[in-house]
Motif scaffolding. Structure first.
Motif, mmCIF file in Angstrom:
data_model
loop_
_atom_site.group_PDB
_atom_site.id
_atom_site.type_symbol
_atom_site.label_atom_id
_atom_site.label_comp_id
_atom_site.label_asym_id
_atom_site.label_seq_id
_atom_site.Cartn_x
_atom_site.Cartn_y
_atom_site.Cartn_z
ATOM 1 N N LEU C 308 0.830 -1.207 0.000
ATOM 2 C CA LEU C 308 0.000 0.000 0.000
ATOM 3 C C LEU C 308 0.867 1.261 0.000
ATOM 4 O O LEU C 308 0.461 2.289 -0.519
ATOM 5 C CB LEU C 308 -0.937 0.002 1.205
ATOM 6 C CG LEU C 308 -2.105 -0.975 1.121
ATOM 7 C CD1 LEU C 308 -2.906 -0.969 2.412
ATOM 8 C CD2 LEU C 308 -3.007 -0.663 -0.054
ATOM 9 N N ILE C 328 0.450 -5.319 -5.784
ATOM 10 C CA ILE C 328 -0.503 -5.820 -4.791
ATOM 11 C C ILE C 328 -1.239 -7.037 -5.346
ATOM 12 O O ILE C 328 -1.419 -8.044 -4.666
ATOM 13 C CB ILE C 328 -1.495 -4.706 -4.408
ATOM 14 C CG1 ILE C 328 -0.751 -3.572 -3.718
ATOM 15 C CG2 ILE C 328 -2.587 -5.257 -3.515
ATOM 16 C CD1 ILE C 328 -1.618 -2.388 -3.362
ATOM 17 N N ARG C 329 -1.642 -6.917 -6.596
ATOM 18 C CA ARG C 329 -2.382 -8.019 -7.201
ATOM 19 C C ARG C 329 -1.523 -9.275 -7.268
ATOM 20 O O ARG C 329 -1.973 -10.381 -6.964
ATOM 21 C CB ARG C 329 -2.852 -7.590 -8.603
ATOM 22 C CG ARG C 329 -3.540 -8.615 -9.462
ATOM 23 C CD ARG C 329 -4.913 -9.033 -8.973
ATOM 24 N NE ARG C 329 -5.862 -7.976 -8.674
ATOM 25 C CZ ARG C 329 -6.669 -7.404 -9.561
ATOM 26 N NH1 ARG C 329 -6.630 -7.758 -10.827
ATOM 27 N NH2 ARG C 329 -7.512 -6.478 -9.199
ATOM 28 N N HIS C 338 -4.687 -9.969 3.358
ATOM 29 C CA HIS C 338 -4.450 -8.807 4.211
ATOM 30 C C HIS C 338 -5.775 -8.337 4.794
ATOM 31 O O HIS C 338 -6.666 -7.941 4.050
ATOM 32 C CB HIS C 338 -3.786 -7.709 3.360
ATOM 33 C CG HIS C 338 -3.574 -6.423 4.082
ATOM 34 N ND1 HIS C 338 -3.349 -5.244 3.431
ATOM 35 C CD2 HIS C 338 -3.535 -6.120 5.397
ATOM 36 C CE1 HIS C 338 -3.199 -4.266 4.305
ATOM 37 N NE2 HIS C 338 -3.308 -4.772 5.508
ATOM 38 N N ILE C 339 -5.892 -8.458 6.097
ATOM 39 C CA ILE C 339 -7.051 -7.870 6.774
ATOM 40 C C ILE C 339 -6.613 -6.487 7.220
ATOM 41 O O ILE C 339 -5.809 -6.353 8.146
ATOM 42 C CB ILE C 339 -7.478 -8.731 7.978
ATOM 43 C CG1 ILE C 339 -7.895 -10.122 7.498
ATOM 44 C CG2 ILE C 339 -8.624 -8.058 8.729
ATOM 45 C CD1 ILE C 339 -8.080 -11.121 8.609
ATOM 46 N N HIS C 346 -9.806 0.875 3.681
ATOM 47 C CA HIS C 346 -9.203 -0.069 2.761
ATOM 48 C C HIS C 346 -10.014 -1.342 2.559
ATOM 49 O O HIS C 346 -10.049 -1.894 1.476
ATOM 50 C CB HIS C 346 -7.814 -0.481 3.265
ATOM 51 C CG HIS C 346 -6.808 0.601 3.160
ATOM 52 N ND1 HIS C 346 -6.225 1.177 4.263
ATOM 53 C CD2 HIS C 346 -6.284 1.238 2.093
ATOM 54 C CE1 HIS C 346 -5.394 2.120 3.879
ATOM 55 N NE2 HIS C 346 -5.408 2.183 2.568
ATOM 56 N N VAL C 359 -16.055 -10.419 -3.309
ATOM 57 C CA VAL C 359 -15.179 -10.834 -4.409
ATOM 58 C C VAL C 359 -14.178 -9.734 -4.775
ATOM 59 O O VAL C 359 -13.561 -9.782 -5.823
ATOM 60 C CB VAL C 359 -15.989 -11.241 -5.671
ATOM 61 C CG1 VAL C 359 -16.814 -12.473 -5.390
ATOM 62 C CG2 VAL C 359 -16.860 -10.103 -6.152
ATOM 63 N N LEU C 360 -14.027 -8.773 -3.862
ATOM 64 C CA LEU C 360 -13.168 -7.626 -4.168
ATOM 65 C C LEU C 360 -11.748 -8.037 -4.564
ATOM 66 O O LEU C 360 -11.114 -7.398 -5.396
ATOM 67 C CB LEU C 360 -13.122 -6.693 -2.948
ATOM 68 C CG LEU C 360 -12.519 -5.306 -3.138
ATOM 69 C CD1 LEU C 360 -13.256 -4.529 -4.203
ATOM 70 C CD2 LEU C 360 -12.553 -4.538 -1.825
ATOM 71 N N GLN C 361 -11.273 -9.124 -3.979
ATOM 72 C CA GLN C 361 -9.916 -9.558 -4.300
ATOM 73 C C GLN C 361 -9.891 -10.569 -5.439
ATOM 74 O O GLN C 361 -8.833 -10.972 -5.908
ATOM 75 C CB GLN C 361 -9.277 -10.214 -3.069
ATOM 76 C CG GLN C 361 -9.096 -9.290 -1.897
ATOM 77 C CD GLN C 361 -7.831 -8.478 -2.005
ATOM 78 O OE1 GLN C 361 -7.244 -8.370 -3.070
ATOM 79 N NE2 GLN C 361 -7.418 -7.882 -0.897
ATOM 80 N N TYR C 363 -12.593 -10.867 -8.107
ATOM 81 C CA TYR C 363 -13.572 -10.694 -9.186
ATOM 82 C C TYR C 363 -12.990 -10.994 -10.553
ATOM 83 O O TYR C 363 -13.685 -11.343 -11.488
ATOM 84 C CB TYR C 363 -14.109 -9.252 -9.168
ATOM 85 C CG TYR C 363 -13.051 -8.241 -9.505
ATOM 86 C CD1 TYR C 363 -12.866 -7.844 -10.815
ATOM 87 C CD2 TYR C 363 -12.223 -7.710 -8.530
ATOM 88 C CE1 TYR C 363 -11.870 -6.944 -11.148
ATOM 89 C CE2 TYR C 363 -11.228 -6.824 -8.836
ATOM 90 C CZ TYR C 363 -11.056 -6.450 -10.144
ATOM 91 O OH TYR C 363 -10.058 -5.577 -10.469
ATOM 92 N N TRP C 364 -11.673 -10.860 -10.692
ATOM 93 C CA TRP C 364 -11.031 -11.018 -11.997
ATOM 94 C C TRP C 364 -10.738 -12.478 -12.310
ATOM 95 O O TRP C 364 -10.334 -12.810 -13.415
ATOM 96 C CB TRP C 364 -9.728 -10.221 -12.018
ATOM 97 C CG TRP C 364 -8.915 -10.416 -10.772
ATOM 98 C CD1 TRP C 364 -8.980 -9.681 -9.625
ATOM 99 C CD2 TRP C 364 -7.984 -11.466 -10.518
ATOM 100 N NE1 TRP C 364 -8.135 -10.198 -8.683
ATOM 101 C CE2 TRP C 364 -7.497 -11.291 -9.196
ATOM 102 C CE3 TRP C 364 -7.491 -12.524 -11.288
ATOM 103 C CZ2 TRP C 364 -6.569 -12.152 -8.624
ATOM 104 C CZ3 TRP C 364 -6.559 -13.370 -10.708
ATOM 105 C CH2 TRP C 364 -6.106 -13.189 -9.391
ATOM 106 N N GLU C 418 -10.856 -12.749 3.067
ATOM 107 C CA GLU C 418 -9.415 -12.946 3.076
ATOM 108 C C GLU C 418 -9.041 -14.388 3.405
ATOM 109 O O GLU C 418 -8.086 -14.924 2.859
ATOM 110 C CB GLU C 418 -8.757 -11.974 4.062
ATOM 111 C CG GLU C 418 -8.946 -10.512 3.691
ATOM 112 C CD GLU C 418 -8.422 -10.184 2.304
ATOM 113 O OE1 GLU C 418 -7.341 -10.675 1.954
ATOM 114 O OE2 GLU C 418 -9.117 -9.456 1.553
#
Lengths: 426, 360, 513
Positions: C308, C328-329, C338-339, C346, C359-361, C363-364, C418
């Motif tokens: 970050l 980050i990805r 990462h919590i 964040h 699905v924020l981490q 979705y892709w 997470e």
């Protein structure tokens, strides 16, 4: 059904309708003030003129098409957390690119529209890249780029003899050549619609823009790309945390936003009726995108209706002549449009009134307007367990002023204390 | 409660206003018989729209006819067509259209509305691509003898005592050329009368536009520095550049089309077209003939000048000292009765005894 | 004359579909510290809103000194000398302490400020209660603890007799907490009455005389603190026995999962490094805890290793691969979860729905999208699975807006997201911050479960209880450096405290690196 009446969509629509009604009422009062005997007839003509005749309808649709584009431009940026006040500059540059392709290079209309898109995109790209790399507020940059765009376009056109009307037989050179004499193939096809509605204004651009609006809707609501863009808009930090390239997305948002406004400029000047006139004032079509976006709650589908509505009001307003002077009509139209843009505020109030989920109501305009304090909203479960409707519009506890309070939380007690009640219900 | 009260108060106010206004709105129901559609600006533009509007107003009030004006929603032929149609919707029998911007628009509507009479000032109807010119039977065009106005201005300037003159034209379109050549002829005539032809000179230039620019101002400043005393600024807004240069140099300007003396103290006189007069004349003929154009006007173009009192210098705001109003009136009569012949040719410069410096 | 200075008798406040306060009675004696205990959403905030006139109760009445009073708005409450210190301070950052205190009640003569008198009063008050506040300091320059004292002074300046503290210790260091407790005792001695809203049992035991407990809008009773125990109170609050001791079996740390070498991170606040040459290792099956007082570089360290913020120096390794310059990805793909410390800033897109946040981490990933189009059904199914598995509670299930969820459930959603990524390394920063006892217990269990499954866990915590209970190894951070490494079984809280305060440091300790 009950759920529908509490849904965000319903509240948005209701808010927009109420704002429009409020605008019309104030408009009516102005009509009375300026020329009482005609006020009622005036209101009627505002309300009905747009549909009174086929050629009036054509004018409504003709004006709505570029408005949809500038509305989409502003709305798309809102959705992604940016306030693109530069739509008018992008619109101007788009128009210029379209006209250069059409007149200078004698290209067909669809190439001109592509050029308009690219021109607008470039004019959106620069504020975008400034925001992403140097954190320069896009509002400031895009305002400057409005003027830069305008004067650059004027300068270029002035120095391109082939662009000017006098090259094509006219005696004046304060405007670009009429497409009818310069390059009829650059005029957007009318597909017989002009005959159908009996007006030269009519062409296929309204369908083109509706198609684009639907495309934007799909991108925003159905695609990962839109998911990323909106995430950046709602919460840049969280999207960075999620590994989204926020800087790239800011630039892309502005590029797309600019491209949309650019297309708007293209279709307006490729209609064959308008000629770009060299003036020193910004074109209002771009600014009108802002109320369109607000009234349409930034939803691409809402923007279609909002643009048609605003265009309708403008056509209705023109019909007030000669009992009302043009200037007064402009004031009345502006008041109606302005109040219509209050839909955001109304939506917040309605959201509380319905005890619904007000959390999302401020998203679109948040970038633009620090609207009324948004409550930390209560949870909602089909009317069974509304949580504590905290954030009532009351002052501070203990009667103290709340200088440090930015207005986002009017919760008297711990905000971590927001309802967990439904947890208990389950 | 307070809100309701204030609303009531507003309504009272509004209604009382309404009562006051009622009196002068007696004739609205049948619409407005004589309509003026402005080209794009407003009726107080100190130019064509205003001149024409004054004429419409004077005639309509004198003859107790209803009249009003309309302004297009935007600066395009389509919008002008639309506004003309709106005027007709509202009952117009005669539509007055000031300015060449209406040429395409009139072409489009004259056949559609054959029972409506159109009066086009300073232009002739044609298609958008200038391929076809046509003036229908229900249309009458008025052009002006700009060379007479220019002649009067040039004559006056030399008589007033100026020797080094300038002519700043907008674009070399016929109307501007006529003004310019007339100006040269007038200056020449006065110089010969005074026997100072050798002393009088004219710098002559078309700037290529009708909008003020810094380039024009720079060039005019140069002229003034070189000794030019007065410049005839002929075209649209370019007088702004010219008066700015004149103010800086402490020199003089001659205005054009309408009396521009209020625009700047440097303007000593203006070569005017009396639009109001010409509108009144045309409307008078029209109504004498029962509301349609008489045969000598129908489908025709009149070129009006001193004879019709449609060109001239403003006597009401006269500021020249050596050349008096009386002398002007004498001169005007001579122009009017034809004893002074002024060429309206635009293809070649007039041959004169004074020195004219045609610049590019 | 009544015994009670303020009484809220049989208060019932209903909102559509819910009874936020159900027949609640709260009686505050003169000169006592009265704790109001309850989980998030138990109705504490509603009750206080009623006291401040923001809501009118359907039933019940409020009495001041035995007489019924009507409180219609906060001004009425102020007139009754009721004051409150909010959890989130209401201060103007660029004003001085004095200006903030007099704001709203500015002494003036014909519109001209008369600060002299006010200043003397503030200084007197400050001395009387040992607040040690400099009236001319700017708010933005003073510590959070000092800002809280300014809030306290605001109440005192207005001659408030009834002082309400809303979760006052959440933002304080242990030392500051002790000082606050001392200040509260001072007020008590002066005859002021204190209402102390909290869900931290230790503090209640330390300072309160009596305690009123709420649960799910209902009144659970009022007890004398001297006659009760922590366990008893927590049972009243949660409705079941709460296990303060985290059960965890001993397992031996496995392979090296994460290694940080000589990490330095520049500070955003000053020119020095916030993190200075920190090295540490985390192995599979162990929970390594970074302990320390807030602001000693833990936040920056985590932001540095997760990407970050940019590290100025250092090298990172995950499962033997160099990830120093990974995005980050990429780190996320390679197994880092990462919590985040700030769940609103964040952790969540608050205006997105729960399912979109879950699905924020991811979705892709191909399972959630085809050719750029999100597979809504796959997202919905996945979200429902997580909601079920992690018991994430919300109003409308997957489509609930994250903003409308309670703090605990928001955190729960982040943890679900997470952990379900099946990471190799789980970085958890203050995962229990601001949560109530029940939620904390649950989250601790999840962390231990991850560890038991052979994952590496890096936990950053400010709560010493948490540090001692959950971790397998403790690293103490002080001023951006690791000053000590401990086995929780062989160290006392007092000893840790000395290291955290910088009073002691081990030499050559660098987290096994």
């Amino acid at each position: 059904m009950k759920n529908f009446f509490k849904s965000k969509t319903f509240i948005s629509i209701l808010a927009s309708v109420l704002s429009i009604v409020a605008g019309l009422i104030i408009g009516f009062i102005l009509l009375i003030v300026f020329n009482p005997p005609y006020a009622l007839g005036g209101l009627k003509s505002i309300a009905t003129a747009g549909f009174s005749r086929a050629d009036k309808l054509a004018k409504v649709l003709y004006q709505a098409a570029p408005l949809i584009m500038t509305g989409l431009s502003v709305g798309f940026a809102f959705k992604t957390g940016l306030f693109n006040i530069g739509a008018t500059g992008q619109y101007t540059v788009g128009a210029f690119c379209a006209l250069v392709c059409g007149i200078q290079f004698q290209l067909p209309w669809w190439v001109c529209i592509l050029a308009a898109m690219i021109g607008g995109a470039i004019w959106g790209f620069i504020p975008g890249i400034c925001k992403a790399l140097f954190n320069v507020n896009e509002v400031i940059t895009s305002i400057m780029f409005n003027w830069l765009g305008l004067f650059m376009v004027n300068l270029c056109i002035n120095n391109m003899p082939k662009m000017l009307a006098d090259f094509w037989g006219a005696s004046n050179k304060d405007r670009t050549g009429a497409l009818a004499s310069a390059n009829p193939s650059a005029i957007i096809p009318k597909a017989g619609l002009d005959k159908l509605l009996g007006s030269n204004y009519m062409n296929i651009s309204i369908f083109l823009t509706i198609g684009i609006a639907i495309l934007i809707y799909v991108i925003l609501e159905k695609m990962t790309f839109g998911y990323e863009l909106k995430a950046c808009g709602f919460n840049k930090d969280a999207s960075i945390y999620a590994g989204i390239n926020a800087k790239r997305n800011i630039v892309l948002s502005m590029v797309i936003s600019g491209a949309l406004a650019g297309i708007g400029g293209g279709i307006y000047y490729l209609s064959g009726t308008a000629q770009y006139t060299i003036v020193k004032s910004l074109l209002s079509m771009g600014f009108n995108g802002i109320p369109v976006a607000l009234l349409g709650a930034s939803s691409p589908i809402g923007i279609i209706f909002a643009a048609i509505f605003i265009s309708y009001i403008q056509v209705g307003g023109e019909a007030l002549q000669p009992e009302y002077a043009k200037e007064i009509i402009d004031i009345i139209i502006a008041v109606i449009i302005y109040l219509s843009a209050f839909s955001l505020l109304v939506k917040n109030i309605l959201g509380r009134f319905f005890k619904g989920d007000t959390s999302n109501v401020n998203d679109e305009g948040a970038a633009a307007i620090k609207a009324a304090p948004v409550a930390v909203p209560a949870g909602e479960k089909s009317g069974e367990s509304a949580g504590e409707p905290v954030g009532v519009p009351v002052g501070e506890p203990a009667g103290e002023p709340a200088p440090g309070d930015t207005g986002e939380k009017a919760v008297p007690v711990s905000d971590a204390d927001v309802n967990k009640e439904e947890g208990g219900d389950q | 409660m307070k809100k309701i009260l204030s609303l009531v108060l507003v309504l009272c106010l509004v209604l009382s206003l309404g009562a006051c206004k009622k009196a002068d709105d007696k004739k609205a129901s049948d619409g407005y018989e004589i309509a003026l559609v402005t080209d794009v600006g407003n009726i107080d533009d100190k130019s064509f729209n205003q001149g024409a509007w004054e004429g419409v107003k004077k005639y309509a009030e004198d003859t107790q006819r209803t009249y009003n004006y309309y302004r297009p929603s935007e600066d395009s032929t389509e919008a002008r067509v639309e506004t003309i149609k709106q005027a007709i919707d509202k009952g117009a029998k005669v539509v007055v259209c000031p300015g060449y911007l209406f040429e395409d628009a009139i072409y489009e509507v004259q056949d559609q509305f054959s029972n409506v009479q159109f009066l086009l000032l300073d232009g002739e109807p044609h298609t958008a691509d200038y391929a076809t010119y046509k003036t229908a039977a229900n249309t009458h065009n008025i052009l002006y003898k700009e060379e007479q106005a220019g002649y009067l201005a040039g004559y006056a300037a030399v008589k007033e005592g100026y020797r080094k003159l300038g002519f700043l034209g907008g674009m070399d379109v016929p109307a501007v050329i006529r003004y310019g050549y007339g100006f040269v002829q007038g200056a020449d005539a006065a110089a010969q009368e005074l026997g100072v032809a050798g002393d009088v000179s004219v710098k002559y230039w078309y700037c290529g536009g009708f909008a003020p620019t810094d380039d024009i101002k720079t060039k005019m400043s140069g002229w003034y520095t070189d000794g030019t005393e007065v410049i005839f600024s002929c075209g649209g807004g370019i007088y702004l550049s010219c008066t700015a240069a004149a103010e800086a140099a402490g020199k003089k300007v001659i205005g054009v089309d309408v009396d521009q003396s209020a625009e700047s103290a440097t303007i000593i006189t203006s070569a005017m077209k009396e639009l109001a007069n010409s509108v009144v004349l045309a409307l008078t003929d029209l109504y004498k003939n029962g509301g349609t154009w008489p045969a000598d006007l129908s489908g025709k173009t009149s070129v009006l000048g001193a004879v019709e009192n449609c060109v001239g210098l403003p006597t009401a705001t006269w500021s020249m000292k050596n050349f008096t109003v009386d002398e002007y009136k004498t001169l005007f009569e001579k122009v009017k009765n034809g004893s002074i012949a002024i060429s309206n040719a635009t293809d070649a410069a007039p041959s004169v005894a004074i020195a004219v410096d045609y610049q590019n | 004359m009544s015994d009670y200075v303020i009484e809220m008798l049989n208060i019932t406040k209903r909102f559509p579909g819910i009874i936020a306060n159900d027949n609640i009675t709260l009686q505050l004696k003169k000169g006592e510290v009265h704790a109001l205990l309850g989980e998030n959403g138990a109705g504490k905030s509603t009750l206080m809103s009623v006291l401040f006139g923001l809501y009118q109760p359907e039933e019940g009445c409020i009495k001041k000194n035995g007489e019924v009073v009507k409180i219609n708005d906060p001004n009425d409450a102020n007139a009754l000398h009721i004051g409150m210190v909010h959890q989130h301070f209401k201060l103007v950052e660029c004003f001085t302490v004095l200006d903030n205190i007099i704001l709203g009640v500015e002494p003036n003569k014909m519109g001209f400020l008369q600060k002299k008198e006010a200043r003397q009063k503030v200084i007197d008050l400050s001395e009387k209660y040992g607040l040690k506040v400099d009236p001319d300091a700017l708010i933005e320059d003073i510590s959070v603890g000092m800002q809280q004292r300014v809030e306290i002074l605001k109440m005192l300046y207005r001659d408030n007799e009834i002082l309400i503290f809303d979760e006052p210790t959440a933002v304080l260091t242990p030392q500051e907490i002790d000082e606050l407790m001392e200040i509260m005792r001072g007020f008590k001695a002066e005859g002021k009455s204190i209402l102390f809203i909290t869900h931290k049992l230790n503090e209640i035991m330390a300072v309160a005389d009596r305690c009123t407990v709420l649960r799910k809008g209902k009144y659970m009773g009022t007890v004398n603190v001297a006659e009760t125990t922590k366990e008893e109170l927590s049972r009243m609050m949660v409705g079941r026995n709460v296990n303060f001791k985290v059960d965890k079996k001993d397992i031996l740390p496995g392979k090296l999962v994460f290694k940080a070498e000589h990490v330095s991170v520049p500070s955003k606040l000053h020119k020095k490094n916030a993190v200075n040459d920190v090295s540490l290792e985390v192995h599979a099956g162990e929970i390594v805890c970074l302990a320390g007082i807030e602001g000693n570089g833990q936040t920056e360290f985590v932001q540095g290793i997760t990407g970050l913020t940019k590290m100025s120096e250092g090298r990172l390794e995950l499962l033997g691969k160099d990830i120093t310059n990974a995005s980050i990805r990429e780190k996320s793909k390679m197994g880092m979860s990462h919590i985040p410390e700030d769940r609103h800033k964040h952790g969540l897109v608050l205006d997105y729905s729960l399912e979109e946040n879950l699905v924020l981490q991811q979705y892709w990933e191909p399972r959630f999208q085809h050719h750029g189009f999100i597979d809504k059904k796959a997202v919905r199914d996945y979200a429902e699975k997580l909601i079920d598995e992690f018991d994430v509670r919300s109003g409308q299930g997957p489509i609930t807006t994250a903003r409308s969820m309670s703090g605990g459930n928001q955190q729960n959603a982040i943890i679900a997201r997470e952990i379900s990524k099946e990471p190799e390394l789980l970085v958890a920063v203050q995962p229990t911050r601001g949560l109530d006892v029940g939620a904390i217990e649950y989250i601790h269990k999840q962390l231990v479960r991850e560890r038991d499954e052979g994952k590496a866990v890096l936990l950053v915590s400010l709560e010493l209880d948490e540090v001692m209970n959950v971790s397998d190894r403790i690293l103490v951070m002080y001023e951006g450096e690791i000053v000590g490494e401990f086995d929780p079984k062989q160290v006392t809280v007092q000893e840790l405290g000395l290291y955290m305060a910088g009073a002691r440091r081990q030499t050559g300790k660098g987290g096994r690196a």
